[in-house]
Design a protein around this motif. Structure first.
Motif, PDB file in Angstrom:
ATOM      1  N   LYS A   1       0.871  -1.174   0.000  1.00 27.99           N
ATOM      2  CA  LYS A   1       0.000   0.000   0.000  1.00 27.99           C
ATOM      3  C   LYS A   1       0.903   1.217   0.000  1.00 27.99           C
ATOM      4  CE  LYS A   1      -3.318   2.778   0.135  1.00 27.99           C
ATOM      5  NZ  LYS A   1      -4.306   2.890  -0.965  1.00 27.99           N
TER       6      LYS A   1
ATOM      7  N   THR B   1      -2.587   0.126   8.776  1.00 29.06           N
ATOM      8  CA  THR B   1      -2.882   0.111   7.344  1.00 29.06           C
ATOM      9  C   THR B   1      -3.073  -1.324   6.873  1.00 29.06           C
ATOM     10  OG1 THR B   1      -1.417   2.007   7.186  1.00 29.06           O
ATOM     11  CG2 THR B   1      -2.115   1.007   5.127  1.00 29.06           C
TER      12      THR B   1
ATOM     13  N   ILE C   1      -5.808  -1.787  -1.751  1.00 32.38           N
ATOM     14  CA  ILE C   1      -4.361  -2.019  -1.790  1.00 32.38           C
ATOM     15  C   ILE C   1      -3.800  -1.568  -3.126  1.00 32.38           C
ATOM     16  CG2 ILE C   1      -4.325  -3.877  -0.112  1.00 32.38           C
ATOM     17  CD1 ILE C   1      -4.364  -5.857  -2.347  1.00 32.38           C
ATOM     18  N   THR C   2      -2.483  -1.295  -3.121  1.00 32.30           N
ATOM     19  CA  THR C   2      -1.841  -0.821  -4.343  1.00 32.30           C
ATOM     20  C   THR C   2      -1.373  -1.996  -5.196  1.00 32.30           C
ATOM     21  OG1 THR C   2      -1.035   0.981  -2.985  1.00 32.30           O
ATOM     22  CG2 THR C   2      -0.166   0.843  -5.209  1.00 32.30           C
TER      23      THR C   2
ATOM     24  N   CYS D   1      -6.232  -3.033   4.997  1.00 29.76           N
ATOM     25  CA  CYS D   1      -6.160  -3.665   3.677  1.00 29.76           C
ATOM     26  C   CYS D   1      -6.884  -5.015   3.709  1.00 29.76           C
ATOM     27  CB  CYS D   1      -4.704  -3.901   3.261  1.00 29.76           C
ATOM     28  SG  CYS D   1      -3.827  -2.379   2.912  1.00 29.76           S
TER      29      CYS D   1
END
Lengths: 644, 341, 314
Positions: free
Chosen positions: B17, B70, B81-82, B74
């Motif tokens: 993230k 974080t 999320i990235t 998630c």
């Protein structure tokens, strides 16, 4: 965020030098640099009028606004019937005053207790006994329609702005301008689109009171703690559930403060909206002032203040009220005891009013009045201080006002622009310099330069005098809290008192001239300065003062080296408001007799010239916006420097 | 200890993230060249692989800013999320539609927050009933269930109160009751006791252990307090700068820290309270004479016994009484006296 | 109040019996504008009460006295009972030119507006009301802002009274200061009265001020047609505005064009309304001096003058 101080002050110096050069070299300047040349002046008013004509006739917006105003009018008729018995559906009014007073009393008790109950009940008893019932109810019948409309509109717009940052970006400058436009500028388009009468009064009130509601809604929604939202999400809320059951209820305190501001704005419009047909206290006040009945107008002014204070306290109490639980064992009757008491009071009131007409309506003939003593006192005051005011008038006119005014008018407009750019650069670098130039450049383009300069001169001198009075008063008052509370109460009252009432006494004291105008404006301009000086000084951290005392500072040294510098950012907020209030009041002071933008605005209103009115309004608005930008910028820099 | 059933409930694969103007692009650039400057970006979670078993209690611990909050967000997709994937019961949650996600939360997840996240305008009862209300349950059913939950957390009689009328500990009990109202399979607790006074915290931890015993749930518990982690965890994941430094049972972490950072973290810990006999047990050629000790007991629990027992190797037995190995008395004493390694 | 009501009732019965076309009047309310001076308010209530007695619905709305012509033109307001030539002639004419409004009648009253002084001024400057005395006494009227010159307090600039031109044409040693509103003029007068300060202001008749502060108009050279436009006309051959204002201005009644069709009977009534200077002054006095409410003043005036308003009904 730090800016290269050395370079910017160099540039500011250069601009200042340019300004001085333009001013002192005036004789050498071509005409086009002294006053905006004809070709530069843009016919903004014609453009606006064309746009309005298009909206009104070609787009048929008129039908829409009139349809909207019909809805408002229907609601106004209902409240008008209930409150003062206008013959409209549902045809059951008017409600006897004793019932309304009892309701106010109970509302006060339920929200805060005996003191608020006494205030709110007492206000309505005063109104009834002073024989102002019908007027006050006419006013309230508009407010009880306008305020909920504003609240609803503000809520919707606030939510939209919160949902869409793009909408917020568009909305923000509009709100800024709307909040710095003089009241009269709003009224002209309303007369065109809606007409005159209570509905026009209601609609102008709605337009005027909606911005703070939008702002507070937005603020409230942004302030909802992230965890509360996450809790809502984890509970499986849909977006709508999240908004309606989590975000908005949690933002309740801010939203209710917004409601409170809406109510206060509505009351601020009571007198002004009567120019376009809002009935009630404002209209009566203007009639009485026209006939120079000061005592009776003061009675109405007191009523307006009382209403404002009552509604303010009630709505604040509602906003700040924290929910409390009932014992689970409590019976229905116990849990709803206040409701039951209220209902029984209402029924008792209704029955009593049937037999005792006095409790139903107090006729004007039966009304009490304090007008006689007020007039006599006023008379006495004028007689006694006439020599002082005569001297003051002579001194200010001859030695301050006329020279200052001539100087402002003498300055080439290019010199003024360069000076403002210099100030802008010194405070906020290139961006602020451009903002200053842009704003005042617009005034130059509008062709109202001379009149704008007169407005600027009157605002400047008024704020200056207000500061000379307000700063020492604030510093003195801040020395002990009870005194500060008393002075703040006076400030609140002075500010809530309808501004028109001040106009007549200042004319009686000083005559129709700039001294009277400045005197009326100073009353309003001094209030925020006193208030924020007190607030700034009282909020200086005590450790700092103790530290200064332990370093052996005298009281004066503590004031100059610790308390004032620490309070400065707050005091600057006061200065900012002071300029805003002055701008509004200078416009209203056109009724005394001025040669500035306000006078033209008044003319635009009477000839329903939308374009001219709005151009003048914008000219006033940009003055406010520029001051706001500069002061906010400066105060933020100060705050950062102080490490807030 | 440890879960008996090994069914993976939550599975993270290289979850990242990143906060910043273009997180996805930045992640791609980082993948290509790890030296890419991260100015303007915050890498809150980096490449986390994690499997959480059904019924397990995983404690994620780390200092503030280490990315633990974080990470847990998630897992429930409170934060998108990235990169990487999060799978819950075999389903990639990133692919869920909004409705499906809402449904998943309504059926399977509960969460407790550090500052409680209670709705200030609702009574205690209405707060607890809130998730049920969102599900559309009728009033009497949800109130009945909410009352049950309040009983469970010991708040009977406070149904009509408003959150601000309660103490912090009581407010968190409401938060716990609320998170349990829908009988979630997965229970997230984000530093639930950090905002409480030490005394209350202790009391709430005991309360939590009691609840945990009553309910068989998969629990992800976040804390920055190592003692708390050790007290409660089946497994501990220690995070630093968005990465998981080590994820293991408490005694493994104490006895065999994987990195310098974990070692530093565990240095001050009283191992005797963490290390259990089981983890010191080594295979035995021959079982020594005499009584065996239970594998689940900590060395601190065994202190008296260790001092009294003169055997060099003490047999260790599992819950069924089967000998699983022997514990070197000297080693155990070293742990007890705090000068092992 | 009771008696007035019963009177309306009988009037209403009469109205119903009368074989005329007024049954066709729309039931929508007739909107009558109110302004901020008392004679207009009382007169509006008198006419409103008369119309109500005929069965019309009547409502009042407060408006700006200049902007009202635009509202009448659009039909938002039905009529206007006091159209002063001097003060509102321009706005009225502009609205007439745009269409939608017309003069439905005229009062039997003359209006005059010009420079005026309260009586105590005459004591200080006995040459008045002759305008030539003004120059002799200019120092009496001097103030800090006007310096050596005397100060004349005019009405708001948008009343377009050409006072400055008059000062120039007649060679007066005066400076014109414009008040921002009528109220500003009354406030100055009120203050001047307390100290008996000499003062010259813009004033008009009929007006409540006459009853509060007895005074006189300055007698300028008599107005003659063209003296404001043609330099040759008037006292000085090379000046315009070398005369006073006309001493006999009109006072008309304006109505919305649609009124005739929507409320024919009511329209017939208002076109007959005609009041004299004395009657108008009486209405103002009931409020401004006797301190009655405008509604009560209207009833009281109607009780005292039944013949006047009965004549409008036939």
């Amino acid at each position: 965020m730090t800016r290269p101080a050395a370079r910017s002050s160099g540039m500011a110096g250069l601009l200042l030098a340019l300004a001085l050069f333009l001013a002192f070299g005036k004789l050498l300047l071509p005409e086009g640099l002294i006053r905006p040349p004809e070709w530069l002046v843009q016919p903004f008013a014609d453009w606006i009028n064309a746009a309005f004509y298009f909206l009104q006739n070609d787009l048929g917006l008129m039908a829409l606004t009139r349809a909207f105003s019909d809805v408002v009018e229907w609601l106004l008729d209902v409240t008008a019937n209930l409150l003062y018995g206008k013959s409209r559906w549902p045809d059951i009014g008017p409600i006897p005053w004793i019932v309304v007073a009892a309701t106010a009393f109970m509302a006060g008790y339920a929200l805060k207790g005996w003191r608020l109950a006494a205030l709110s009940g007492g206000t309505f008893v005063w109104i009834a006994l002073m024989g102002q019932w019908k007027w006050a109810m006419e006013t309230l019948s508009v407010i009880v329609v306008a305020a909920p409309f504003s609240v609803f509109l503000g809520l919707v717009m606030g939510v939209l702005a919160w949902r869409s940052p793009r909408f917020e970006r568009i909305l923000n400058p509009i709100l800024n301008i709307a909040q710095s436009l003089p009241h009269f500028a709003y009224m002209i388009p309303v007369v065109v689109f809606i007409g005159v009468g209570p509905k026009a009064g209601a609609i102008v009130t709605i337009i005027f009171s909606v911005p703070p509601m939008i702002r507070m809604t937005l603020l409230g929604l942004k302030r909802v703690p992230e965890e509360v939202i996450e809790a809502g999400k984890m509970a499986g809320s849909t977006r709508w559930q999240l908004l309606s059951r989590v975000r908005i209820p949690t933002a309740r305190p801010e939203i209710l403060i917004g409601v409170n501001q809406v109510i206060m704005q509505c009351l601020a419009m009571v007198v002004l909206a009567s120019f376009i047909g809002m009935p009630g206290l404002g209209q009566k006040l203007l009639q009485l002032l026209q006939a120079l009945k000061i005592g009776l107008s003061v009675e109405i002014g007191v009523t307006i203040v009382l209403l404002a204070v009552t509604l303010d306290r009630l709505s604040k109490a509602w906003a700040l009220r924290l929910p409390e639980h009932d014992e689970p064992s409590a019976r229905w009757l116990h849990r709803n005891r206040l409701l039951v008491i209220w209902l029984s009071l209402c029924i008792a009131g209704l029955v009593l009013a049937q037999f005792v007409p006095y409790l139903h309506e107090v006729e004007r003939k039966q009304a009490l009045s304090v007008a006689g003593p007020i007039d006599a006192a006023m008379d006495q005051v004028i007689r006694v201080i006439a020599p002082v005011t005569a001297w003051l008038r002579w001194f200010l006119i001859t030695w301050v006002l006329i020279p200052m005014r001539d100087a402002y008018l003498w300055l080439p407009f290019t010199a003024v622009l360069a000076l403002l750019a210099a100030v802008g650069w010194a405070i906020g670098g290139l961006r602020s310099a451009l903002i200053c130039l842009g704003y005042f450049g617009l005034i130059a383009l509008s062709g109202w330069w001379d009149r704008a300069m007169i407005t600027v001169y009157m605002v400047n001198i008024s704020v200056l005098i207000a500061a000379l009075i307000g700063l020492p008063l604030g510093i003195w008052a801040a020395r002990n809290p009870p005194r500060a509370a008393r002075i703040l109460l006076i400030c609140d009252t002075a500010q809530t008192f309808p501004s028109f009432i001040y106009l007549i006494p200042v004319i009686m004291l000083f005559g129709v001239n700039d001294v009277a105008v400045v005197a009326a404006v100073v009353v309003f301009a001094a209030v925020p300065i006193v208030r924020y000086t007190i607030e700034g000084l009282s909020n200086v951290p005590p450790e700092l003062i103790e530290a200064a005392e332990m370093s052996g500072a005298t009281r004066r040294q503590t004031l100059w080296h610790v308390r004032l510098p620490m309070a400065l950012p707050t005091m600057l907020v006061g200065a900012n408001q002071s300029v805003m209030f002055s701008l509004f009041m200078v416009i209203i002071a056109a009724f005394i007799g001025t040669q500035d933008l306000g006078q033209e605005m008044q003319r635009a209103l009477s000839s329903t010239d939308v374009g001219k009115g709005l151009v003048l309004g914008f000219a006033v608005a940009v003055m406010g916006l520029m001051t706001d930008h500069l002061i906010t910028r400066w105060s933020e820099d100060r705050k950062r420097a102080l490490g807030f | 200890m440890g879960p008996n059933v090994t069914e993976t409930v939550i599975s993270c694969r290289s979850v990242s993230k990143i906060f910043g103007p273009d997180p996805v692009g930045h992640l791609a650039r980082l993948k290509a060249d790890p030296q890419t400057s991260s100015v303007g970006y915050v890498q809150a979670v980096r490449d986390v692989d994690l499997d959480i078993q059904r019924g397990e209690m995983l404690v994620v611990m780390g200092l503030s800013g280490s990315g633990k909050s974080t990470l847990v967000r998630c897992l429930s997709r409170l934060i998108e999320i990235t990169g990487g994937s999060v799978t819950i019961e075999g389903q990639d949650i990133a692919s869920l539609s909004e409705t499906a996600l809402i449904d998943l939360r309504r059926r399977k997840m509960g969460m407790v927050f550090q500052s409680f996240g209670l709705l200030p305008h609702r009574t205690v009862l209405d707060n607890v009933a809130f998730p049920l209300e969102m599900r559309g349950q009728d009033r009497s059913t949800r109130y009945a269930r909410a009352r049950e939950m309040l009983d469970l957390v010991g708040l009977k009689g406070r149904e009509g109160y408003f959150p601000r009328e309660l103490s912090g500990g009581q407010q968190q009990r409401v938060g716990i009751a609320r998170s349990l109202a829908i009988e979630p399979d997965i229970w997230f607790l984000d530093e639930p006791f950090s905002a409480l006074d030490p005394l209350i915290r202790r009391e709430m931890q005991d309360e939590f252990l009691r609840l945990k015993g009553l309910l068989n749930k998969t629990i992800i518990f976040i804390t920055h307090d190592f003692d708390e982690a050790l007290r409660l965890a089946d497994r501990i994941a220690i995070m630093k700068d968005g990465r998981i430094e080590q994820c293991d049972t408490p005694d493994q972490i104490v006895l065999h820290p994987a990195t310098e950072y974990v070692a530093k973290f565990t240095a001050e810990i009283d191992r005797a309270r963490v290390v259990r006999a089981g983890s010191l047990a080594r295979p035995l050629a021959a079982v020594p004479e005499g009584d065996a000790t239970a594998a689940t007991l900590t060395i601190r629990d065994l202190a008296r016994h260790l001092v009294a027992d003169r055997r060099a190797v003490i047999p260790v037995a599992d819950a069924e009484g089967k000998i699983i190995g022997g514990m070197d008395r000297q080693e155990a004493l070293d742990v007890l006296l705090g000068d092992a390694k | 109040m009771k008696s007035a009501r019963s009177m309306f009732a009988s009037a209403a019965v009469l109205a119903l019996l009368a074989p005329t076309a007024w049954a066709e009047d729309s039931t929508d309310p007739i909107i009558i504008p109110l302004h901020n001076w008392s004679s207009q308010i009382v007169m509006s209530h008198v006419v409103g009460d008369v119309l109500k007695s005929k069965g019309n619905a009547v409502e009042y709305v407060t408006t700006d006295s200049q902007a009202v012509y635009e509202s009448v033109r659009l039909g938002d307001v039905s009529l206007e009972l006091e159209v002063w030539e001097g003060a509102f002639g321009a706005s009225f004419d502009a609205a007439v030119a745009k269409g939608g409004i017309h003069a439905a009648g005229a009062h039997n009253a003359v209006t005059r507006e010009d420079w005026w002084y309260p009586m105590w001024t005459k004591e200080a400057c006995p040459g008045l009301p002759d305008w030539k005395a003004l120059n002799d006494c200019a120092a009496l009227f001097a103030t800090p802002e006007t310096g050596e010159k005397g100060r004349f307090l005019g009405g708001p600039v948008d009343w377009l009274k050409h006072d400055a031109e008059k000062v120039d044409a007649l060679g007066l040693n005066f400076a014109v200061v414009n008040a921002g509103s009528a109220a500003a003029i009354w406030a100055e007068l009120g203050a001047a009265e307390k100290t008996k300060t000499p003062i010259v202001v813009f004033n008009w008749t009929p007006n409540f001020a006459e009853a509060v502060w007895p005074g006189e108009f300055v007698e300028f050279p008599k107005w003659e047609a063209g003296c404001n436009e043609d330099p040759a006309v008037g006292m000085f051959p090379d000046k315009t505005y070398d005369c006073g204002n006309p001493a006999t201005g009109y006072l008309k009644i304006a109505a919305w064009d649609g009124m005739k069709d929507k409320w024919p009977a009511a329209y017939a009534t208002i076109s007959k309304v005609s009041l004299t200077n004395a009657q108008i002054a009486e209405m103002a006095k009931l409020v401004d001096i006797d301190g009655m409410e405008p509604e009560d003043a209207a009833k009281s005036w109607m009780d005292a003058n039944p013949d006047v308003w009965n004549a409008w009904l036939n």
